[in-house]
Design an enzyme around this catalytic site. Structure first.
Site, PDB file in Angstrom:
ATOM      1  N   HIS A 149     -21.494  -6.242  13.956  1.00 51.07           N
ATOM      2  CA  HIS A 149     -20.624  -4.607  14.488  1.00 51.07           C
ATOM      3  C   HIS A 149     -20.849  -3.349  13.701  1.00 51.07           C
ATOM      4  O   HIS A 149     -18.969  -2.296  14.194  1.00 51.07           O
ATOM      5  CB  HIS A 149     -19.326  -5.195  13.339  1.00 51.07           C
ATOM      6  CG  HIS A 149     -19.158  -6.505  13.451  1.00 51.07           C
ATOM      7  ND1 HIS A 149     -19.364  -7.646  13.180  1.00 51.07           N
ATOM      8  CD2 HIS A 149     -18.161  -7.372  15.080  1.00 51.07           C
ATOM      9  CE1 HIS A 149     -18.793  -8.781  13.200  1.00 51.07           C
ATOM     10  NE2 HIS A 149     -18.496  -9.128  14.740  1.00 51.07           N
ATOM     11  N   ARG A 193     -10.641   0.828  -0.200  1.00 53.34           N
ATOM     12  CA  ARG A 193      -9.320   0.934   0.940  1.00 53.34           C
ATOM     13  C   ARG A 193      -8.508   1.763   0.687  1.00 53.34           C
ATOM     14  O   ARG A 193      -7.891   1.900  -0.098  1.00 53.34           O
ATOM     15  CB  ARG A 193      -8.598  -0.772   0.988  1.00 53.34           C
ATOM     16  CG  ARG A 193      -7.940  -0.912   1.753  1.00 53.34           C
ATOM     17  CD  ARG A 193      -7.445  -2.103   1.784  1.00 53.34           C
ATOM     18  NE  ARG A 193      -5.895  -2.100   1.944  1.00 53.34           N
ATOM     19  CZ  ARG A 193      -5.243  -1.695   3.278  1.00 53.34           C
ATOM     20  NH1 ARG A 193      -5.911  -0.823   4.217  1.00 53.34           N
ATOM     21  NH2 ARG A 193      -4.309  -1.962   3.448  1.00 53.34           N
ATOM     22  N   GLY A 202      -4.693   2.790   2.013  1.00 58.21           N
ATOM     23  CA  GLY A 202      -3.754   2.036   2.722  1.00 58.21           C
ATOM     24  C   GLY A 202      -2.117   2.280   2.584  1.00 58.21           C
ATOM     25  O   GLY A 202      -1.779   3.089   1.338  1.00 58.21           O
ATOM     26  N   GLU A 235      -0.108  -6.564   1.387  1.00 59.54           N
ATOM     27  CA  GLU A 235      -0.565  -5.810   2.488  1.00 59.54           C
ATOM     28  C   GLU A 235      -2.025  -6.971   2.608  1.00 59.54           C
ATOM     29  O   GLU A 235      -0.795  -7.293   3.007  1.00 59.54           O
ATOM     30  CB  GLU A 235      -1.794  -4.422   1.691  1.00 59.54           C
ATOM     31  CG  GLU A 235      -2.396  -4.836   0.498  1.00 59.54           C
ATOM     32  CD  GLU A 235      -3.847  -5.344   0.603  1.00 59.54           C
ATOM     33  OE1 GLU A 235      -4.922  -4.419   1.082  1.00 59.54           O
ATOM     34  OE2 GLU A 235      -3.863  -6.320   0.649  1.00 59.54           O
ATOM     35  N   MET A 236      -2.745  -6.669   3.818  1.00 65.04           N
ATOM     36  CA  MET A 236      -2.860  -7.784   3.662  1.00 65.04           C
ATOM     37  C   MET A 236      -4.528  -7.445   4.094  1.00 65.04           C
ATOM     38  O   MET A 236      -5.293  -8.883   5.216  1.00 65.04           O
ATOM     39  CB  MET A 236      -3.128  -7.530   5.822  1.00 65.04           C
ATOM     40  CG  MET A 236      -1.083  -7.628   5.728  1.00 65.04           C
ATOM     41  SD  MET A 236      -0.259  -7.973   7.237  1.00 65.04           S
ATOM     42  CE  MET A 236      -1.108  -9.623   7.576  1.00 65.04           C
ATOM     43  N   GLU A 237      -5.360  -6.759   2.809  1.00 60.70           N
ATOM     44  CA  GLU A 237      -6.964  -6.805   3.164  1.00 60.70           C
ATOM     45  C   GLU A 237      -8.117  -6.973   1.896  1.00 60.70           C
ATOM     46  O   GLU A 237      -8.741  -7.630   1.814  1.00 60.70           O
ATOM     47  CB  GLU A 237      -7.201  -6.123   3.680  1.00 60.70           C
ATOM     48  CG  GLU A 237      -6.868  -5.214   5.561  1.00 60.70           C
ATOM     49  CD  GLU A 237      -5.405  -4.899   5.229  1.00 60.70           C
ATOM     50  OE1 GLU A 237      -4.919  -4.625   4.594  1.00 60.70           O
ATOM     51  OE2 GLU A 237      -5.038  -5.431   6.789  1.00 60.70           O
ATOM     52  N   ASP A 293       6.822   1.154   3.205  1.00 61.63           N
ATOM     53  CA  ASP A 293       8.578   0.112   3.282  1.00 61.63           C
ATOM     54  C   ASP A 293       8.432  -0.649   2.091  1.00 61.63           C
ATOM     55  O   ASP A 293       7.946  -1.095   1.555  1.00 61.63           O
ATOM     56  CB  ASP A 293       8.452  -0.136   4.394  1.00 61.63           C
ATOM     57  CG  ASP A 293       7.425  -1.497   4.403  1.00 61.63           C
ATOM     58  OD1 ASP A 293       5.898  -1.205   4.723  1.00 61.63           O
ATOM     59  OD2 ASP A 293       7.493  -2.799   3.981  1.00 61.63           O
TER      60      ASP A 293
HETATM   61  N1  HPA Z   1       3.773  -6.351   4.758  1.00 61.08           N
HETATM   62  C1  HPA Z   1       2.295  -6.786   4.892  1.00 61.08           C
HETATM   63  N2  HPA Z   1       1.691  -5.687   5.190  1.00 61.08           N
HETATM   64  C2  HPA Z   1       2.244  -4.621   4.396  1.00 61.08           C
HETATM   65  C3  HPA Z   1       3.151  -3.912   4.232  1.00 61.08           C
HETATM   66  C4  HPA Z   1       3.672  -5.431   4.639  1.00 61.08           C
HETATM   67  O1  HPA Z   1       5.389  -5.058   4.548  1.00 61.08           O
HETATM   68  N3  HPA Z   1       3.717  -3.281   4.499  1.00 61.08           N
HETATM   69  C5  HPA Z   1       2.798  -2.843   4.521  1.00 61.08           C
HETATM   70  N4  HPA Z   1       1.748  -3.761   5.057  1.00 61.08           N
END
Ligand code: HPA
Length: 235
Positions: free
Chosen positions: A6, A88, A90, A180-182, A205
């Site tokens: 990668h 990270r 983000g 978040e997701m990481e 948000d």
């Molecule tokens: N959910 C998951 N990941 C995110 C969000 C969320 O509302 N906002 C920014 N990253």
């Protein structure tokens, strides 16, 4: 120079690397904040750059979205290219009242619904945490610059669109600041390798109020976060 499936480096990679999710964000960071920039990666368009910040070498590369993506890049960066400080940068969704749009969240620890840490075969549940040294350093920067930060637990979710409408509420009840997701994958990968990691986020948000940021406002908040993250290179 060594390469991996990668990352095929066309330039050196620094020990400190910033990891935004979006590779074009990585390009923007390199062009805006770093000097003497060289692009080191373009495999899968996961752009990576190395330059200097106030004289210290720093790299920046996209991580992609989700724990599998950031974790495989982190693994290669650590084990093949010698990265020792992975940060990270983000966005996150605020999950508590008082975690407002544009605030900075520092992910002290990262809960998750991912099975990523099962691979370590631990006799219990692993709690992925950030480097305390990096948390302290960011807090000092934030105090000096008058930036509001929230330090605490975050949630690294494998799921963005939930079938279960109560999913977020149950994490909110546990005092989790943001989603978040990481980061859980990044923290576990770094811990297993004995190197440092941290996730810093701007709130894009709010799951409490439903408010969202505009692109222009996000840019200002992003700049603030970068001013906290970049000095970590010199630690
Ligand atoms: N959910 C998951 N990941 C995110 C969000 C969320 O509302 N906002 C920014 N990253």
């Amino acid at each position: 120079m060594k390469s991996t499936p990668h990352i095929n480096p066309q330039a050196p990679i620094a020990e400190t690397i910033l990891l935004p999710g979006d590779p074009l964000r990585a390009k923007f960071i390199a062009e805006t904040y770093l000097e003497d920039v060289q692009q080191f990666n373009s495999v899968r368009n996961m752009l990576g750059f190395t330059g200097t910040y106030q004289g210290t070498p720093v790299s920046v590369m996209g991580s992609g979205m989700g724990i599998p993506s950031i974790s495989l890049y982190a693994w290669e960066l650590i084990h093949v290219f010698g990265c020792k400080k992975l940060i990270r940068v983000g966005t996150c969704g605020g999950m508590q009242e008082g975690v407002n749009l544009y605030d900075v969240v520092i992910g002290q620890a990262a809960c998750s619904n991912s099975s990523f840490t099962d691979q370590y075969g631990l006799p219990g549940t692993y709690a992925p945490i950030a480097s305390y040294r990096l948390i302290e350093a960011v807090r000092e920067q934030a105090k000096a610059k008058g930036v509001t930060t929230h330090v605490g637990n975050i949630l690294s979710s494998d799921v963005f669109y939930h079938a279960d409408p109560t999913f977020n509420e149950r994490w909110q009840k546990m005092g989790v600041l943001a989603v978040e997701m990481e980061s859980a994958g990044l923290y576990a990968t770094a811990a297993h390798a004995g190197v440092e990691a941290l996730g810093i986020f701007t709130v894009s948000d709010s799951l409490v109020t439903g408010a969202e940021t505009t692109a222009e406002e996000r840019q200002t908040a992003f700049t603030q976060m970068m001013e906290l993250a970049l000095p970590l290179a010199a630690l």
